[in-house]
Design a protein around this motif. Structure first.
Motif, PDB file in Angstrom:
ATOM      1  N   ASP A 186       0.831  -1.207   0.000  1.00  0.00           N
ATOM      2  CA  ASP A 186       0.000   0.000   0.000  1.00  0.00           C
ATOM      3  C   ASP A 186       0.863   1.255   0.000  1.00  0.00           C
ATOM      4  O   ASP A 186       0.595   2.219  -0.729  1.00  0.00           O
ATOM      5  N   THR A 201       3.253   1.324  -3.458  1.00  0.00           N
ATOM      6  CA  THR A 201       2.577   1.519  -4.747  1.00  0.00           C
ATOM      7  C   THR A 201       1.833   2.837  -4.830  1.00  0.00           C
ATOM      8  O   THR A 201       1.414   3.251  -5.922  1.00  0.00           O
ATOM      9  N   SER A 202       1.688   3.516  -3.709  1.00  0.00           N
ATOM     10  CA  SER A 202       0.911   4.760  -3.695  1.00  0.00           C
ATOM     11  C   SER A 202       1.778   6.005  -3.583  1.00  0.00           C
ATOM     12  O   SER A 202       1.249   7.113  -3.509  1.00  0.00           O
ATOM     13  N   GLN A 211      -3.909   6.396  -2.159  1.00  0.00           N
ATOM     14  CA  GLN A 211      -3.692   7.442  -3.141  1.00  0.00           C
ATOM     15  C   GLN A 211      -3.305   6.844  -4.492  1.00  0.00           C
ATOM     16  O   GLN A 211      -3.077   5.650  -4.626  1.00  0.00           O
ATOM     17  N   GLN A 212      -3.213   7.704  -5.501  1.00  0.00           N
ATOM     18  CA  GLN A 212      -2.834   7.270  -6.833  1.00  0.00           C
ATOM     19  C   GLN A 212      -1.357   6.883  -6.871  1.00  0.00           C
ATOM     20  O   GLN A 212      -0.557   7.348  -6.060  1.00  0.00           O
ATOM     21  N   ASN A 213      -1.011   6.020  -7.820  1.00  0.00           N
ATOM     22  CA  ASN A 213       0.376   5.578  -7.962  1.00  0.00           C
ATOM     23  C   ASN A 213       1.311   6.743  -8.228  1.00  0.00           C
ATOM     24  O   ASN A 213       1.036   7.586  -9.076  1.00  0.00           O
TER      25      ASN A 213
END
Length: 303
Positions: free
Chosen positions: A137, A140-141, A147-149
């Protein structure tokens, strides 16, 4: 002396002093996570997460990192981040860790809105499933779950041992196995491969760090013949450094890669049990026990 981590060097020194009956200073103890100190200039005031058995946040806090929380504590601020938490019968106690941090981080709004700038695997994780989920988590965020990548925050491992010898008769999976599991999951769910740095053996940097610390201690040690016999007095450099270990793929491989002045001694006390020297990663000397290794060193240096 390099031994298992999860607690500060100061506490391990006290344990060793009591066990051996000899005064051991914290500066004489090197743990797998000791090189993390070298990252203080980069992350001293950044928000970071530390995971592993023992008290990972306390370890990092004693190194001087001011905004560090354990993954146990961090996960507790996100509802349902661990989907199987309700089925786990154990509880975690992060309050004592948080209380010892040089700067407490207790605001829920801070936790839920601040990006994690780096993640540190200080020792072997206890809850692999939860840690893999939460680290994925975070990583990747871009540092804030949900949140978005974005760009992956730095990830650091204190060791990369695939297996190690514990009390159970057969080898146990180590931090390297956890790294493989995390990496495989991450690479399946993210478009870019996991980026990480491992400070553990057999990385030669571990041995260089030990050389640096021994050289530092040597400069402030007594100038007696006993202390300086195995050293170049003028340059404060040791002619020979002995590595005693039971894992050819980790201990011996690292010492060989580090090269001079390392001399590797492989013991039949753990992962290695063979009669003959290891084929792929042979040591300079093979003995049955640590005591035999120490006797060999004393005789060799006093010859």
């Amino acid at each position: 002396m390099s031994i298992g981590g999860g607690i500060p060097e100061s506490r391990r020194a006290l344990e060793l002093s009591d066990l051996l009956g000899v005064k051991i200073l914290p500066s004489q103890v090197l743990l797998g996570h000791s090189p993390f100190r070298n990252l203080l200039n980069r992350f001293e005031n950044e928000f970071i997460v530390a995971t592993g058995k023992g008290e990972p946040a306390v370890v990092m806090s004693e190194y001087g990192f001011k905004r560090v929380v354990s993954l146990d504590e961090y996960a507790s601020y996100f509802d349902n981040i661990d989907p199987v938490a309700q089925y786990k019968r154990w509880t975690t106690k992060h309050e004592s860790e948080c209380a010892r941090n040089s700067e407490k981080i207790v605001s829920s709004s801070y936790m839920l809105s601040t990006k994690v700038k780096a993640a540190f695997v200080v020792s072997d994780p206890v809850d692999w499933g939860r840690d893999i989920q939460v680290l994925c988590d975070i990583l990747t965020s871009g540092g804030l779950p949900g949140q978005q990548n974005e760009h992956q925050p730095p990830l650091y491992f204190a060791a990369d041992d695939l297996e190690y010898q514990a009390a159970f008769p057969h080898e146990r999976l180590g931090m390297g196995a956890f790294r493989i599991a995390l990496e495989n999951v991450f690479n399946r769910i993210h478009e870019k491969p996991l980026q990480y740095t491992s400070f553990g053996k057999p990385n030669p940097s571990v041995y260089r760090h030990a050389e640096m610390m021994l050289g530092y201690l040597l400069q402030f040690s007594s100038s007696s013949n006993d202390v300086m016999k195995n050293a170049d007095v003028e340059s404060h450099s040791l002619r020979t450094l002995y590595m005693i270990g039971d894992n050819p793929l980790v201990d011996v491989k690292g010492a060989v890669q580090a090269g001079h002045p390392w001399f590797s001694i492989l013991t039949r006390t753990g992962v290695f049990r063979q009669k003959e020297n290891h084929t792929s990663h042979p040591a300079d000397m093979v003995v049955d026990t640590v005591e035999e290794a120490v006797d060999f060193i004393l005789k060799r240096e006093n010859a």
